[in-house]
Design an enzyme around this catalytic site. Structure first.
Site, PDB file in Angstrom:
ATOM      1  N   SER A 139       3.511  -1.144 -19.827  1.00 36.75           N
ATOM      2  CA  SER A 139       4.932  -1.180 -19.646  1.00 36.75           C
ATOM      3  C   SER A 139       5.422  -2.192 -18.459  1.00 36.75           C
ATOM      4  CB  SER A 139       5.565   0.180 -19.030  1.00 36.75           C
ATOM      5  OG  SER A 139       4.827   0.561 -17.834  1.00 36.75           O
ATOM      6  N   GLY A 174      14.399   6.367  -5.289  1.00 39.17           N
ATOM      7  CA  GLY A 174      13.681   6.968  -6.397  1.00 39.17           C
ATOM      8  C   GLY A 174      12.316   7.546  -5.921  1.00 39.17           C
ATOM      9  N   SER A 176      10.204   9.930  -7.776  1.00 44.82           N
ATOM     10  CA  SER A 176       9.136  10.635  -8.460  1.00 44.82           C
ATOM     11  C   SER A 176       7.797  10.769  -7.797  1.00 44.82           C
ATOM     12  CB  SER A 176       9.266   9.654  -9.709  1.00 44.82           C
ATOM     13  OG  SER A 176       8.631   8.370  -9.484  1.00 44.82           O
ATOM     14  N   HIS A 178       5.282   8.744  -7.502  1.00 47.45           N
ATOM     15  CA  HIS A 178       4.922   7.365  -6.964  1.00 47.45           C
ATOM     16  C   HIS A 178       5.859   7.334  -5.822  1.00 47.45           C
ATOM     17  CE1 HIS A 178       1.598   6.536  -9.294  1.00 47.45           C
ATOM     18  NE2 HIS A 178       2.241   5.827 -10.119  1.00 47.45           N
ATOM     19  N   GLY A 179       6.989   7.666  -5.906  1.00 43.20           N
ATOM     20  CA  GLY A 179       8.048   7.244  -4.872  1.00 43.20           C
ATOM     21  C   GLY A 179       7.732   8.251  -3.519  1.00 43.20           C
ATOM     22  N   HIS A 430     -20.749  30.138  -1.324  1.00 44.91           N
ATOM     23  CA  HIS A 430     -19.854  30.312  -0.284  1.00 44.91           C
ATOM     24  C   HIS A 430     -20.501  29.741   1.057  1.00 44.91           C
ATOM     25  CE1 HIS A 430     -17.498  32.614   2.674  1.00 44.91           C
ATOM     26  NE2 HIS A 430     -18.492  33.198   3.170  1.00 44.91           N
TER      27      HIS A 430
END
Length: 448
Positions: A139, A174, A176, A178-179, A430
């Site tokens: 993209s 922004g 989201s 990543h922001g 544990h």
């Protein structure tokens, strides 16, 4: 002319992993990419972001250690050193990919692939042809259309990693995942951060518990969170909001939406999906043209490197005549990194109810875990979503220290079609943070 069994266009996770699978299966393979090897994830996405998030975590941990008399806190941060480390991490991974190509006899050709006809392409002065083509072109960032943008020297997530010095005041537009990660990393390093999100809440794709956790964290870090407000216009050093607020900055980071790079798809005349947004592919990731496949951001779905990698492998399996079921998006882990990891998979409770399940869920905070107390890592929780009839695991959410590793225990049981009962019977060592998964499973069994 060079002939191949498979020509991969794009060297991101969807491309280079597919190329490795193909070469190991005996296919003569080449990879073409016009940009740095590794794609967005490696060069300007999850890997460098993770590097800066880790820097922020170290900065906070130094203060935590000082509280217990183990370290001296310094506000002096040499950002050039941090950037050098980030660059080294990226370069190390790039060399690793190139070594994969070399050791598997994969030709890597750096340059822009230009479609000629059928499955033939021109790259630089070389003509390449293949029996099969895998498009993994990813993209690209959209051009911003904000009034006044032409007068602002703004950053995107790509150019951000070229920044040599920390700004005093950073505005991020922004919020989201990543922001939010950028906001945390910079705030933890002492930068005054303002985070602007036009939707009603930050990280709108996350459940309310995660949104609330991040808001609480940002309040502690003095991050200014502005939600539900649009940008009216920009001036060289201010963001002017629709409600009249004016937010000053030294650096402006625009976390702008990305869209699939359909340049090659359109040049080749391939069909798009019904909305005209992504390359249309079938369950074997084959496009409308036989022998042409597509994976990753190009075809939609979860925009994660690990999703694209598995799609690439499945596309190669189809080429080999060993077609598998398409990727199950419910089995794909979703990751966000702030001071702790945020990991989830499958359905949230409301989604499971909408799907018709008789849902039960339970959540236990890490503050009730002995190992968390010893590690001073009590932030966060484990939440598991199940259903009453069979004890089927429908989804999970882990927020906390080491959540990225802890979540995979739960995901492995889900992948093997295990039930809550089986998870409740598992013996956890544990003291470990993972014990909390067993505690949640036991609580769910009691709810049957």
């Amino acid at each position: 002319m060079a002939d191949y069994d498979l020509l991969v266009i794009g060297s991101g996770p969807g491309g280079y992993i597919a190329a490795e699978e193909a070469a190991k299966s005996g296919l003569k393979t080449a990879v073409v990419d016009k940009g740095p090897v590794g794609g967005t994830c490696l060069n300007s996405g999850c890997i460098p972001i993770q590097s800066y998030v880790q820097n922020g975590r170290w900065a906070l941990q130094s203060k935590q250690l000082a509280k217990y008399g183990l370290a001296q806190v310094s506000d002096d941060i040499d950002f050039k050193v941090l950037k050098t480390r980030k660059d080294q991490v990226v370069q190390q991974n790039q060399q690793g990919i190139l070594q994969i190509f070399k050791s598997n006899g994969i030709d890597f050709i750096e340059g822009e692939a230009v479609f000629v006809k059928d499955k033939t392409f021109k790259v630089n002065d070389q003509t390449l042809s293949a029996k099969n083509v895998l498009l993994a072109t990813g993209s690209r960032v959209l051009e911003p259309t904000i009034p006044g943008i032409e007068g602002v020297d703004y950053l995107t997530h790509e150019s951000f990693f070229h920044m040599e010095d920390l700004p005093e005041r950073l505005v991020i537009v922004g919020a989201s995942e990543h922001g939010v990660e950028f906001a945390f990393a910079m705030a933890a390093l002492g930068v005054k951060v303002s985070l602007i999100e036009e939707k009603a809440t930050i990280i709108p794709n996350q459940v309310k518990e995660v949104q609330d956790y991040v808001k609480k964290l940002f309040k502690k870090l003095s991050v200014e969170v502005i939600e539900g407000v649009t940008i009216d216009h920009l001036s060289p050093d201010q963001v002017h909001l629709s409600d009249g607020q004016e937010i000053g900055f030294d650096q402006l980071l625009l976390m702008i939406s990305r869209r699939p790079d359909l340049t090659m798809v359109k040049d080749m005349g391939l069909e798009l999906d019904k909305k005209g947004t992504y390359l249309a592919v079938d369950e074997s990731y084959q496009s409308s043209s036989p022998g042409i496949y597509g994976v990753g951001d190009l075809i939609g779905g979860w925009p994660f490197a690990h999703a694209a990698s598995h799609e690439g492998i499945k596309a190669v399996k189809a080429i080999l005549g060993q077609a598998e079921y398409p990727l199950d998006f419910n089995a794909v882990p979703r990751k966000m990194a702030v001071d702790v990891d945020v990991e989830s998979f499958g359905m949230h409770e409301d989604q499971a109810q909408e799907a018709g399940y008789d849902v039960i869920s339970h959540q236990i905070p890490f503050m009730m875990n002995g190992a968390a107390a010893a590690l001073d890592e009590s932030e966060g929780f484990v939440n598991i979503i199940s259903e009453k009839q069979y004890g089927q695991i429908l989804g999970g959410l882990v927020v906390g220290h080491g959540a990225s590793e802890i979540m995979h225990i739960l995901l492995a049981v889900y992948q093997c079609e295990g039930t809550i009962d089986e998870l409740a019977q598992m013996v956890f060592a544990h003291p470990t943070l993972s014990e909390t998964i067993g505690d949640v499973a036991k609580a769910l069994v009691r709810k049957y």
